[in-house]
Design an enzyme around this catalytic site. Structure first.
Site, PDB file in Angstrom:
ATOM      1  N   GLU A   1     -14.432  -9.712  -6.960  1.00 27.49           N
ATOM      2  CA  GLU A   1     -14.714 -10.195  -5.412  1.00 27.49           C
ATOM      3  C   GLU A   1     -16.406 -10.150  -5.137  1.00 27.49           C
ATOM      4  O   GLU A   1     -17.022  -8.994  -5.706  1.00 27.49           O
ATOM      5  CB  GLU A   1     -14.101  -9.324  -4.377  1.00 27.49           C
ATOM      6  CG  GLU A   1     -14.253  -7.743  -4.590  1.00 27.49           C
ATOM      7  CD  GLU A   1     -15.175  -7.290  -3.390  1.00 27.49           C
ATOM      8  OE1 GLU A   1     -15.749  -8.328  -2.632  1.00 27.49           O
ATOM      9  OE2 GLU A   1     -15.814  -6.268  -3.571  1.00 27.49           O
TER      10      GLU A   1
ATOM     11  N   LEU B   1     -34.729  -9.463   0.941  1.00 32.15           N
ATOM     12  CA  LEU B   1     -36.041  -8.748   0.902  1.00 32.15           C
ATOM     13  C   LEU B   1     -36.300  -7.965   2.176  1.00 32.15           C
ATOM     14  O   LEU B   1     -37.634  -8.096   2.579  1.00 32.15           O
ATOM     15  CB  LEU B   1     -37.066  -9.949   0.382  1.00 32.15           C
ATOM     16  CG  LEU B   1     -36.907 -10.383  -0.815  1.00 32.15           C
ATOM     17  CD1 LEU B   1     -38.171 -11.591  -1.168  1.00 32.15           C
ATOM     18  CD2 LEU B   1     -37.168  -9.516  -1.892  1.00 32.15           C
TER      19      LEU B   1
ATOM     20  N   CYS C   1     -20.156  -0.321  -1.797  1.00 35.73           N
ATOM     21  CA  CYS C   1     -20.169  -0.839  -3.093  1.00 35.73           C
ATOM     22  C   CYS C   1     -21.344  -0.727  -3.637  1.00 35.73           C
ATOM     23  O   CYS C   1     -21.351   0.140  -5.053  1.00 35.73           O
ATOM     24  CB  CYS C   1     -20.090  -2.318  -2.806  1.00 35.73           C
ATOM     25  SG  CYS C   1     -18.644  -2.812  -2.071  1.00 35.73           S
TER      26      CYS C   1
ATOM     27  N   ASP D   1       0.776  -1.041   0.084  1.00 35.35           N
ATOM     28  CA  ASP D   1       0.155   0.004   0.139  1.00 35.35           C
ATOM     29  C   ASP D   1       0.922   1.218  -0.097  1.00 35.35           C
ATOM     30  O   ASP D   1       2.037   1.116   0.371  1.00 35.35           O
ATOM     31  CB  ASP D   1      -1.000   0.162   1.119  1.00 35.35           C
ATOM     32  CG  ASP D   1      -1.980   0.860   0.981  1.00 35.35           C
ATOM     33  OD1 ASP D   1      -3.250   0.186   0.893  1.00 35.35           O
ATOM     34  OD2 ASP D   1      -2.108   2.128   1.132  1.00 35.35           O
TER      35      ASP D   1
ATOM     36  N   ARG E   1     -19.498   4.744   4.883  1.00 36.08           N
ATOM     37  CA  ARG E   1     -19.535   5.182   3.507  1.00 36.08           C
ATOM     38  C   ARG E   1     -20.989   5.205   2.974  1.00 36.08           C
ATOM     39  O   ARG E   1     -21.347   4.219   2.807  1.00 36.08           O
ATOM     40  CB  ARG E   1     -18.686   4.617   2.607  1.00 36.08           C
ATOM     41  CG  ARG E   1     -17.253   5.200   2.746  1.00 36.08           C
ATOM     42  CD  ARG E   1     -15.992   4.214   1.947  1.00 36.08           C
ATOM     43  NE  ARG E   1     -15.944   3.124   2.554  1.00 36.08           N
ATOM     44  CZ  ARG E   1     -15.024   2.178   1.994  1.00 36.08           C
ATOM     45  NH1 ARG E   1     -14.411   2.542   0.964  1.00 36.08           N
ATOM     46  NH2 ARG E   1     -14.745   1.112   2.574  1.00 36.08           N
TER      47      ARG E   1
ATOM     48  N   LYS F   1     -22.032   2.991  -5.121  1.00 36.92           N
ATOM     49  CA  LYS F   1     -20.894   3.280  -6.252  1.00 36.92           C
ATOM     50  C   LYS F   1     -21.224   2.635  -7.425  1.00 36.92           C
ATOM     51  O   LYS F   1     -21.089   2.977  -8.634  1.00 36.92           O
ATOM     52  CB  LYS F   1     -19.600   2.942  -5.680  1.00 36.92           C
ATOM     53  CG  LYS F   1     -18.694   3.067  -6.303  1.00 36.92           C
ATOM     54  CD  LYS F   1     -17.128   2.715  -5.794  1.00 36.92           C
ATOM     55  CE  LYS F   1     -16.829   1.487  -5.496  1.00 36.92           C
ATOM     56  NZ  LYS F   1     -16.340   0.346  -6.641  1.00 36.92           N
TER      57      LYS F   1
ATOM     58  N   GLY G   1     -36.437  -1.344   4.308  1.00 39.56           N
ATOM     59  CA  GLY G   1     -35.597  -0.426   5.442  1.00 39.56           C
ATOM     60  C   GLY G   1     -35.443   0.967   4.872  1.00 39.56           C
ATOM     61  O   GLY G   1     -36.094   1.311   4.094  1.00 39.56           O
TER      62      GLY G   1
ATOM     63  N   LYS H   1     -19.912  -9.120 -12.119  1.00 33.36           N
ATOM     64  CA  LYS H   1     -19.752  -8.190 -10.907  1.00 33.36           C
ATOM     65  C   LYS H   1     -21.039  -7.247 -10.991  1.00 33.36           C
ATOM     66  O   LYS H   1     -21.631  -7.005  -9.945  1.00 33.36           O
ATOM     67  CB  LYS H   1     -18.331  -7.633 -10.822  1.00 33.36           C
ATOM     68  CG  LYS H   1     -18.072  -6.704  -9.647  1.00 33.36           C
ATOM     69  CD  LYS H   1     -18.228  -7.382  -8.510  1.00 33.36           C
ATOM     70  CE  LYS H   1     -18.462  -6.475  -7.364  1.00 33.36           C
ATOM     71  NZ  LYS H   1     -18.505  -6.745  -6.016  1.00 33.36           N
TER      72      LYS H   1
END
Ligand code: UGA
Length: 423
Positions: A146, A245, A255, A30, A322, A258, A248, A199
């Site tokens: 992923e 299902l 994810c 990183d 996020r 975005k 809320g 994906k």
């Protein structure tokens, strides 16, 4: 095998630790020095179930560095697990991906560049061209998306529903497939573009289900039906299935928002108006705001009213805020002039929530409140002493944004209970 993983975020750390657990030698790289230093000291900078133990258990096969050369030295596979956040236009920002591609050293060794980051369809083809431009014909390219969810990422990685591998060259796909030996799951081999689309389409299908059940919930509210019963009733149809299902206050996280926006823009960029996905996104935005309307109907104008937000993370089991519905709610309530207090067992609200009083406990957040909104379905909130909670509040109004609590029990304690789509 020897693997380098670029990116020590949620995806990179889980990927690296799981591959080490499968017996591979992994170097995670990183650019943030503090993060790498912390990992070297044995501190894991994210809250993810089972990850600390996994990293600890595989210390011998897992190392951390900021140096590209150290990471790729002898690596047969280089994983890309860097962030691809949305840009102003809603397209994915691929600059961190390009940096990795440009940093790969020139060499004659055959290596495979495997893409874990979520990228638009067509990225693999563009990366291939850039690799060729750099004279890196020795570097193969594989899309290996992923499907892990935060909070269950380690389990999802080790016991996936499927492994998707999209390659330009079969041999490169074989290398990545071999890496997964020890994991019992169907392997889908595909071309690169289809793997990339699997994906995005999987996440689009999941958000469509959530917005669908949220709209059913809204119609339930208007007509006197109960969405929990409805979800149970339709979920038993094998063609529909029971998962995703839960009605809320909308989906959040790093994810879904975005990726749905990125797919919408990908379609728009190629001249296609993805109407269904537009509606799914809009329904989700409105769903987060509906709670404010519910509060207003009960309390009148919210100026000066005290509202407690219980739970801030976008879902339980993570500290991630996020795109969390709590952010939109806090902002809307603030704009209406309400005084907002908040509590979360893990997420640190002080970083992202301006003007919100962050409490040390749920009960403290409820002190003097005119209403409480259950935003995240933390088990701590199911187990809360709601009788004590009620006595701390000025007015016992509870909006259960996740339909977690038993309305009858709460009403017996003197609460006015409002769920999402409950009779
Ligand atoms: C999601 C997917 O579930 C993973 O398969 C995928 O790999 C990941 O995105 C990704 O693309 O990286 P995650 O964002 O961690 O994982 O969280 P989920 O558990 O899927 O929940 C997302 C949001 O949907 C949460 O805000 C949750 O409250 C909401 N949700 C989920 C609902 O409102 N109703 C449901 O029935 C299910």
């Amino acid at each position: 095998m020897k693997i380098a993983v670029f990116g020590a975020g949620y995806v990179g750390l889980v990927t690296g630790a799981c591959f080490a657990d499968l017996g591979h030698d992994v170097v995670v790289r990183d650019i943030v020095e503090q993060r790498i230093d912390a990992l070297r000291r044995g501190e894991v900078p994210i809250h993810e179930e089972g990850l600390v133990e996994l990293i600890d258990r595989n210390r011998e096969r897992l190392s951390f560095t900021t140096e590209v050369a150290e990471a790729v030295e002898g690596a047969e596979v280089v994983y890309v697990a860097v962030g691809t956040p949305p840009t102003y236009s809603g397209d994915a920002d691929l600059s961190a991906v390009w940096t990795v591609v440009d940093e790969l050293p020139v060499s004659d060794d055959r290596i495979v560049l495997a893409m874990k980051s979520t990228v638009p369809v067509g990225t693999g083809r563009t990366v291939r061209l850039r690799l060729d431009d750099r004279g890196l014909a020795n570097v193969g390219y594989v899309s290996n998306p992923e499907f892990t969810a935060e909070g269950t990422a380690v389990r999802d990685f080790m016991h996936p529903d499927r492994i998707v591998i999209g390659a330009f060259e079969d041999g490169d796909g074989d290398v990545v497939e071999r890496l997964h030996e020890g994991i019992d799951a169907p392997v889908i081999r595909a071309d690169v573009a289809s793997a990339e689309m699997i994906k995005l389409a999987a996440n689009a299908a999941l958000v469509t289900r959530i917005s669908f059940i949220n709209e059913i919930a809204n119609v339930c509210e208007a007509t006197g039906a109960d969405v929990l019963k409805v979800a149970e009733g339709i979920g038993l149809d094998r063609r529909i299935g029971p998962s995703f299902l839960r009605a809320g206050i909308g989906f959040g996280g790093s994810c879904f928002p975005k990726d749905s926006l990125a797919l919408k823009q990908l379609a728009a960029n190629s001249g296609y108006n993805f109407q269904l996905l537009n509606a799914v996104i809009e329904v989700n935005e409105l769903q987060k705001r509906r709670v404010v309307g519910k509060l207003e109907r009960k309390l009148g104008p919210l100026r000066g009213k005290k509202i407690a937000l219980l739970g801030l993370a976008f879902k339980p089991g993570t500290d991630d805020m996020r795109e969390a519905p709590s952010l939109v709610l806090a902002g809307r309530l603030h704009a209406e002039g309400a005084e907002v207090s908040a509590w979360d067992p893990v997420a640190d609200g002080s970083v992202m929530l301006d003007g919100v009083r962050i409490a040390d406990s749920a009960l403290e957040a409820l002190d003097g409140a005119d209403a409480a909104v259950l935003v995240t379905e933390w088990p701590e909130l199911r187990d809360l002493d709601w009788s004590a909670a009620g006595s701390r509040m000025r007015n016992r109004l509870l909006v259960d944004g996740r339909n977690m609590l038993d309305p009858d029990e709460l009403r017996a304690l003197g609460f006015e209970y409002e769920g999402i789509g409950r009779a």
